[in-house]
Design a protein around this motif. Structure first.
Motif, PDB file in Angstrom:
ATOM      1  N   ALA A   8      79.257  35.713  53.462  1.00 61.19           N
ATOM      2  CA  ALA A   8      78.579  35.054  54.575  1.00 61.19           C
ATOM      3  C   ALA A   8      77.089  35.401  54.592  1.00 61.19           C
ATOM      4  CB  ALA A   8      79.234  35.449  55.892  1.00 61.19           C
ATOM      5  N   PHE A   9      76.774  36.677  54.331  1.00 61.96           N
ATOM      6  CA  PHE A   9      75.372  37.119  54.328  1.00 61.96           C
ATOM      7  C   PHE A   9      74.574  36.414  53.233  1.00 61.96           C
ATOM      8  CE2 PHE A   9      72.201  40.072  52.543  1.00 61.96           C
ATOM      9  CZ  PHE A   9      71.352  40.179  53.639  1.00 61.96           C
ATOM     10  N   LEU A  10      75.121  36.387  52.024  1.00 57.48           N
ATOM     11  CA  LEU A  10      74.422  35.733  50.915  1.00 57.48           C
ATOM     12  C   LEU A  10      74.307  34.235  51.144  1.00 57.48           C
ATOM     13  CD1 LEU A  10      76.035  37.662  47.911  1.00 57.48           C
ATOM     14  CD2 LEU A  10      73.783  38.020  48.906  1.00 57.48           C
ATOM     15  N   GLY A  11      75.379  33.630  51.692  1.00 54.30           N
ATOM     16  CA  GLY A  11      75.328  32.201  51.972  1.00 54.30           C
ATOM     17  C   GLY A  11      74.279  31.857  53.010  1.00 54.30           C
ATOM     18  N   LEU A  12      74.177  32.683  54.069  1.00 57.12           N
ATOM     19  CA  LEU A  12      73.170  32.465  55.104  1.00 57.12           C
ATOM     20  C   LEU A  12      71.765  32.624  54.536  1.00 57.12           C
ATOM     21  CD1 LEU A  12      72.496  31.991  58.091  1.00 57.12           C
ATOM     22  CD2 LEU A  12      72.693  34.475  58.450  1.00 57.12           C
ATOM     23  N   PHE A  13      71.581  33.628  53.693  1.00 56.00           N
ATOM     24  CA  PHE A  13      70.289  33.847  53.049  1.00 56.00           C
ATOM     25  C   PHE A  13      69.915  32.637  52.203  1.00 56.00           C
ATOM     26  CE2 PHE A  13      68.201  38.112  52.996  1.00 56.00           C
ATOM     27  CZ  PHE A  13      66.945  37.667  52.631  1.00 56.00           C
ATOM     28  N   GLY A  14      70.890  32.099  51.461  1.00 54.83           N
ATOM     29  CA  GLY A  14      70.636  30.927  50.638  1.00 54.83           C
ATOM     30  C   GLY A  14      70.263  29.712  51.463  1.00 54.83           C
ATOM     31  N   LEU A  15      70.934  29.518  52.603  1.00 57.56           N
ATOM     32  CA  LEU A  15      70.609  28.382  53.474  1.00 57.56           C
ATOM     33  C   LEU A  15      69.208  28.529  54.068  1.00 57.56           C
ATOM     34  CD1 LEU A  15      74.021  27.912  55.341  1.00 57.56           C
ATOM     35  CD2 LEU A  15      73.023  26.433  53.566  1.00 57.56           C
ATOM     36  N   MET A  16      68.837  29.740  54.448  1.00 56.28           N
ATOM     37  CA  MET A  16      67.479  29.980  54.959  1.00 56.28           C
ATOM     38  C   MET A  16      66.436  29.696  53.884  1.00 56.28           C
ATOM     39  SD  MET A  16      68.240  33.497  57.081  1.00 56.28           S
ATOM     40  CE  MET A  16      66.502  33.852  57.344  1.00 56.28           C
ATOM     41  N   GLY A  17      66.828  29.938  52.615  1.00 57.34           N
ATOM     42  CA  GLY A  17      65.916  29.669  51.509  1.00 57.34           C
ATOM     43  C   GLY A  17      65.617  28.197  51.320  1.00 57.34           C
ATOM     44  N   LEU A  18      66.489  27.321  51.834  1.00 56.72           N
ATOM     45  CA  LEU A  18      66.215  25.882  51.748  1.00 56.72           C
ATOM     46  C   LEU A  18      64.997  25.506  52.597  1.00 56.72           C
ATOM     47  CD1 LEU A  18      69.856  24.465  51.959  1.00 56.72           C
ATOM     48  CD2 LEU A  18      68.455  24.826  49.919  1.00 56.72           C
ATOM     49  N   LYS A  19      64.777  26.248  53.687  1.00 56.00           N
ATOM     50  CA  LYS A  19      63.623  26.000  54.555  1.00 56.00           C
ATOM     51  C   LYS A  19      62.415  26.817  54.125  1.00 56.00           C
ATOM     52  CE  LYS A  19      62.284  25.889  59.452  1.00 56.00           C
ATOM     53  NZ  LYS A  19      61.894  24.473  59.419  1.00 56.00           N
ATOM     54  N   ARG A  20      62.664  28.038  53.676  1.00 58.98           N
ATOM     55  CA  ARG A  20      61.599  28.926  53.197  1.00 58.98           C
ATOM     56  C   ARG A  20      61.960  29.375  51.783  1.00 58.98           C
ATOM     57  NH1 ARG A  20      59.313  27.072  56.832  1.00 58.98           N
ATOM     58  NH2 ARG A  20      58.336  28.080  58.654  1.00 58.98           N
ATOM     59  N   PRO A  21      61.541  28.615  50.756  1.00 57.70           N
ATOM     60  CA  PRO A  21      61.983  28.886  49.374  1.00 57.70           C
ATOM     61  C   PRO A  21      61.703  30.304  48.885  1.00 57.70           C
ATOM     62  CG  PRO A  21      60.927  26.744  49.511  1.00 57.70           C
ATOM     63  CD  PRO A  21      60.714  27.405  50.838  1.00 57.70           C
ATOM     64  N   PHE A  22      60.665  30.958  49.427  1.00 57.09           N
ATOM     65  CA  PHE A  22      60.370  32.303  48.940  1.00 57.09           C
ATOM     66  C   PHE A  22      61.490  33.276  49.281  1.00 57.09           C
ATOM     67  CE2 PHE A  22      58.460  36.553  49.203  1.00 57.09           C
ATOM     68  CZ  PHE A  22      57.908  36.633  47.936  1.00 57.09           C
ATOM     69  N   LEU A  23      62.293  32.959  50.306  1.00 53.63           N
ATOM     70  CA  LEU A  23      63.421  33.825  50.649  1.00 53.63           C
ATOM     71  C   LEU A  23      64.434  33.895  49.509  1.00 53.63           C
ATOM     72  CD1 LEU A  23      64.066  32.979  54.412  1.00 53.63           C
ATOM     73  CD2 LEU A  23      63.011  35.034  53.438  1.00 53.63           C
ATOM     74  N   LEU A  24      64.438  32.901  48.638  1.00 51.47           N
ATOM     75  CA  LEU A  24      65.328  32.944  47.472  1.00 51.47           C
ATOM     76  C   LEU A  24      64.875  34.009  46.486  1.00 51.47           C
ATOM     77  CD1 LEU A  24      65.880  29.112  46.983  1.00 51.47           C
ATOM     78  CD2 LEU A  24      67.454  30.774  48.004  1.00 51.47           C
ATOM     79  N   VAL A  25      63.575  34.296  46.465  1.00 50.78           N
ATOM     80  CA  VAL A  25      63.075  35.420  45.661  1.00 50.78           C
ATOM     81  C   VAL A  25      63.610  36.732  46.235  1.00 50.78           C
ATOM     82  CG1 VAL A  25      61.007  36.659  44.914  1.00 50.78           C
ATOM     83  CG2 VAL A  25      61.002  34.155  44.988  1.00 50.78           C
ATOM     84  N   ALA A  26      63.585  36.845  47.565  1.00 47.89           N
ATOM     85  CA  ALA A  26      64.128  38.040  48.213  1.00 47.89           C
ATOM     86  C   ALA A  26      65.627  38.162  47.955  1.00 47.89           C
ATOM     87  CB  ALA A  26      63.847  37.987  49.712  1.00 47.89           C
ATOM     88  N   LEU A  27      66.331  37.032  47.954  1.00 44.36           N
ATOM     89  CA  LEU A  27      67.768  37.042  47.678  1.00 44.36           C
ATOM     90  C   LEU A  27      68.037  37.551  46.265  1.00 44.36           C
ATOM     91  CD1 LEU A  27      70.670  36.270  48.528  1.00 44.36           C
ATOM     92  CD2 LEU A  27      70.228  33.991  47.578  1.00 44.36           C
ATOM     93  N   TYR A  28      67.245  37.084  45.304  1.00 40.65           N
ATOM     94  CA  TYR A  28      67.399  37.550  43.920  1.00 40.65           C
ATOM     95  C   TYR A  28      67.145  39.057  43.834  1.00 40.65           C
ATOM     96  CZ  TYR A  28      66.069  38.691  39.149  1.00 40.65           C
ATOM     97  OH  TYR A  28      65.956  39.307  37.931  1.00 40.65           O
TER      98      TYR A  28
END
Length: 454
Positions: A8-28
């Motif tokens: 759930a945490f990773l999925g939520l982070f990924g969805l937030m990255g759709l609005k703020r793409p740099f958050l996908l860098v943080a997820l990685y």
């Protein structure tokens, strides 16, 4: 329940990255540093979450991020050359199956080091990546620091949330990484903007630094002690009150000795004599084997070629019994022992050419970061005051890594390539700012010239 929480945490982070793409860098960064798949029971182990996060990060940049002023530097070229050479040695490896297994994560770590500077276009992004690296590593460090404070730890005993003793969960590696992060943590107490440095931020940062310093004690990693002493020396060099802090540090170190676990002090004594400890004796024997190996295999043997080693060495140990105390020497035969050194790991696996690329990459990063520090050290304006201290923090962390990696096999660690990406990103950022400022000055001069009477 734990698996569902992580999912759930990773999925939520990924969805937030759709609005703020740099958050996908943080997820990685989170996935490659914390490795939640190791904390999972079964769900995340069946999903290649690291590869998915990497693909999402790159895909978001290709689709929506600003690509203006993207620069290709020598260091990026060296990393691409290194990953290409690693690919070649994997195809010709002494142990193809084992080499392919390691290649599956090494190429991604190096390519990420090439990619990340492309997205680090602003101070906010540079600071955000540094902050996420600290917070992700702190999930392990705080856990280890609290257990050390409460129970004392022990070599191979301190449990850092997982039973798998690899990656950042290995005692010597996390000790080296923890000490290398201290300068960056302290930087946030003075220059951070995401969390303004009030008393709460400073309190957390100081407590986190204490946890970092406890890691070498809890893991009883000699590497960590060497790194801590080195960092203390570097910080004293740049202190304005050297003659005040130096005696205080020495006094604090001496005063702490009675409170240290006896097992820790006994293990640290083996630094003086490697023959008194089988682990240290094995490392020296592996290093000698590596030097002999590359003489006949100058191109290296590919990943995990240490599995081919076999050697015999002497160890000494002190024995006490009814007859008194004496030193006994015994002959030990061992095989398939890991390198326990990034330098010999790179030399043995990638040969002279790969080692030269790797050493040149780190050397250029160090020199360029030092150049930035010197250029901005006298600037105290609101837009420039943070740059020199940030460059110094990165440089000190880099030096700690390079010294610590003498005794730990972390040549390809994703965390290290993130640190290099921060240095390259900072260099790109200040270079672009300098060019923009020069362009504005030139335009202003041309306008002023046109206004002059003929």
């Amino acid at each position: 329940m734990r698996d569902l929480f992580f999912l759930a945490f990773l999925g939520l982070f990924g969805l937030m990255g759709l609005k703020r793409p740099f958050l996908l860098v943080a997820l990685y960064a989170y996935i490659d540093i914390v490795s939640p798949q190791r904390l999972s029971y079964f769900l995340l182990n069946a999903i290649p979450i690291s590869a998915i996060a990497f693909a999402l990060m790159v895909g978001a940049w290709l689709a929506v991020d600003d690509k203006k002023n993207c620069r290709f530097s020598v260091r990026k070229g060296l990393m691409l050359l290194l990953v290409a050479w690693c690919g070649y040695t994997t195809m010709t490896a002494d142990f193809p199956v084992e080499a392919l297994s390691k290649w599956n994560w090494v190429w991604k770590a190096i390519v990420a080091g090439v990619f990340l500077p492309l997205v680090l276009r602003t101070r906010l992004r540079i600071e955000a990546l540094a902050l996420f690296m600290i917070l992700c590593a702190s999930t392990i460090i705080i856990n280890g620091g609290m257990k050390t404070a409460l129970s004392g730890g022990g070599y191979g005993v301190l449990n850092l949330m997982v039973e798998n003793n690899s990656g950042l969960y290995e005692g010597s590696i996390i000790s080296c990484v923890a000490i290398s992060l201290i300068p960056l943590i302290l930087w946030f107490t003075r220059h951070g903007t995401i969390f303004p440095p009030d008393w709460r931020v400073k309190l957390f940062a100081w407590c986190l630094c204490l946890a970092c310093m406890l890691m070498p004690i809890g893991t009883e990693a000699r590497t960590g002690l060497v790194c801590l002493i080195l960092l203390a020396g570097m910080m004293l060099m740049h202190s304005k009150r050297k003659f005040v802090y130096a005696p205080l540090i020495a006094f604090a170190g001496i005063a702490a000795i009675p409170f240290l676990p006896a097992s820790f002090t006994d293990r640290m004594k083996t630094i003086e004599n490697h023959q008194g400890d089988e682990s240290a004796s094995t490392r020296v024997a592996v290093w000698m084997w590596t030097l002999d190996y590359v003489k006949t295999h100058p191109g290296g043997g590919g990943f995990d070629n240490y599995l081919a080693n076999s050697f015999t060495y002497h160890t000494q140990e002190t024995v006490s019994d009814g007859a008194g105390t004496r030193v006994e020497s015994r002959l030990v035969t061992d095989r398939g022992r890991a390198y326990h050194s990034a330098y010999f790991e790179m030399l043995g696996e990638q040969g002279y050419f790969g080692f030269a690329i790797w050493a040149l990459l780190h050397g250029i990063c160090f020199i360029r970061t030092e150049a930035i520090r010197r250029r901005y050290r006298t600037r105290d304006g609101p837009q420039d005051a943070w740059i020199a201290p940030f460059a110094l923090a990165l440089q000190q962390g880099h030096v700690v890594y390079m010294v610590g990696s003498l005794f730990v096999g972390i040549a390809y660690q994703p965390f290290v390539f993130m640190m290099l990406a921060l240095q390259i990103g900072l260099d790109t950022y200040v270079t672009r700012r300098a060019k923009d400022a020069a362009r504005r000055d030139l335009q202003a001069a041309l306008v002023a010239r046109q206004r002059l009477p003929a």
